[in-house]
Motif scaffolding. Structure first.
Motif, short mmCIF file in Angstrom:
data_model
loop_
_atom_site.label_atom_id
_atom_site.label_comp_id
_atom_site.label_asym_id
_atom_site.label_seq_id
_atom_site.Cartn_x
_atom_site.Cartn_y
_atom_site.Cartn_z
N ASP A 1 -12.73 -0.07 3.50
CA ASP A 1 -11.79 0.35 4.54
C ASP A 1 -12.58 1.02 5.65
OD1 ASP A 1 -9.59 -0.50 3.05
OD2 ASP A 1 -9.40 1.43 2.04
N THR B 1 -9.10 -2.66 4.90
CA THR B 1 -8.32 -2.44 6.12
C THR B 1 -9.22 -1.86 7.19
OG1 THR B 1 -6.33 -2.04 4.82
CG2 THR B 1 -6.33 -1.22 7.07
N TYR C 1 -2.78 8.09 10.28
CA TYR C 1 -3.42 6.88 9.78
C TYR C 1 -4.06 7.10 8.40
CZ TYR C 1 -2.93 4.11 14.04
OH TYR C 1 -2.43 3.39 15.07
N VAL D 1 -2.08 4.95 5.78
CA VAL D 1 -2.72 3.66 5.54
C VAL D 1 -3.75 3.73 4.42
CG1 VAL D 1 -4.12 1.82 6.57
CG2 VAL D 1 -2.37 2.94 7.93
N VAL E 1 -4.95 -0.52 -2.18
CA VAL E 1 -4.94 -1.79 -1.46
C VAL E 1 -3.75 -2.65 -1.90
CG1 VAL E 1 -6.23 -3.92 -1.03
CG2 VAL E 1 -7.44 -1.75 -1.19
N ARG F 1 -0.50 -1.69 -0.03
CA ARG F 1 -0.47 -1.77 1.44
C ARG F 1 0.36 -2.92 1.96
NH1 ARG F 1 -6.79 -0.44 2.50
NH2 ARG F 1 -6.72 1.63 1.59
N LYS F 2 0.42 -4.00 1.18
CA LYS F 2 1.19 -5.17 1.61
C LYS F 2 2.68 -4.86 1.64
CE LYS F 2 -2.27 -8.41 0.11
NZ LYS F 2 -3.04 -8.43 -1.08
N THR G 1 1.76 -1.68 7.64
CA THR G 1 0.47 -1.17 8.10
C THR G 1 0.11 -1.88 9.40
OG1 THR G 1 -0.70 -2.79 6.75
CG2 THR G 1 -0.35 -0.62 5.77
#
Length: 147
Positions: A27, A48, A61, A65, A70, A73-74, A78
């Protein structure tokens, strides 16, 4: 000797590919100018990349985020991923290049042929046909007479 370790330019790239192989995402949270290198690292590893335009939004952020895993996050909204430029930057001008010459020792990229690598001082020779301006095509005859 230039004092630069010829292996150094390979280390960041090798780290990215090792992370990808071991399913570790990278990230990147950038506070200044966009970083093509970090964009590529994040894209290749499934991480990301976020460039924070306003420093006052940094905490938002980081918490919104990067704190979640991970896989989650979907499910959240984001920031969309920017189009990543996978071209390499030439060592001589630091400009992105579509086609270039790559040092076989340290993997530095150059937009024009150089007889010596600026990074590791490796020496190179162009094939004789290219020096004479002839086009190199198709089959070449091997030393044993076979093609």
């Amino acid at each position: 000797s230039s004092g630069i370790n010829a292996e150094w330019p390979l280390r960041p790239g090798n780290s990215i590919f090792a992370a990808q192989k071991n399913k570790v995402s990278i990230d990147s949270c950038v506070l200044g100018e966009d970083s093509t290198f970090l964009q590529q690292a994040s894209e290749i590893t499934g991480g990301t990349y976020v460039r924070v335009g306003e420093h006052s939004k940094l905490t938002q952020y980081l918490l919104g985020v990067f704190l979640m895993g991970v896989e989650f996050r979907k499910s959240f909204h984001t920031p969309p991923a920017a189009k990543v430029d996978f071209r390499a930057a030439c060592q001589c001008h630091s400009k992105m290049t579509d086609v270039g010459y790559v040092c076989s020792v340290c993997m530095s990229v150059y937009c024009n042929f150089r007889p010596m690598c600026m990074t590791c001082n490796a020496h190179f020779k162009l094939p004789t046909a290219l020096l004479k301006g002839k086009k190199v095509t198709g089959k070449r005859k091997l030393e044993n007479g076979k093609s």
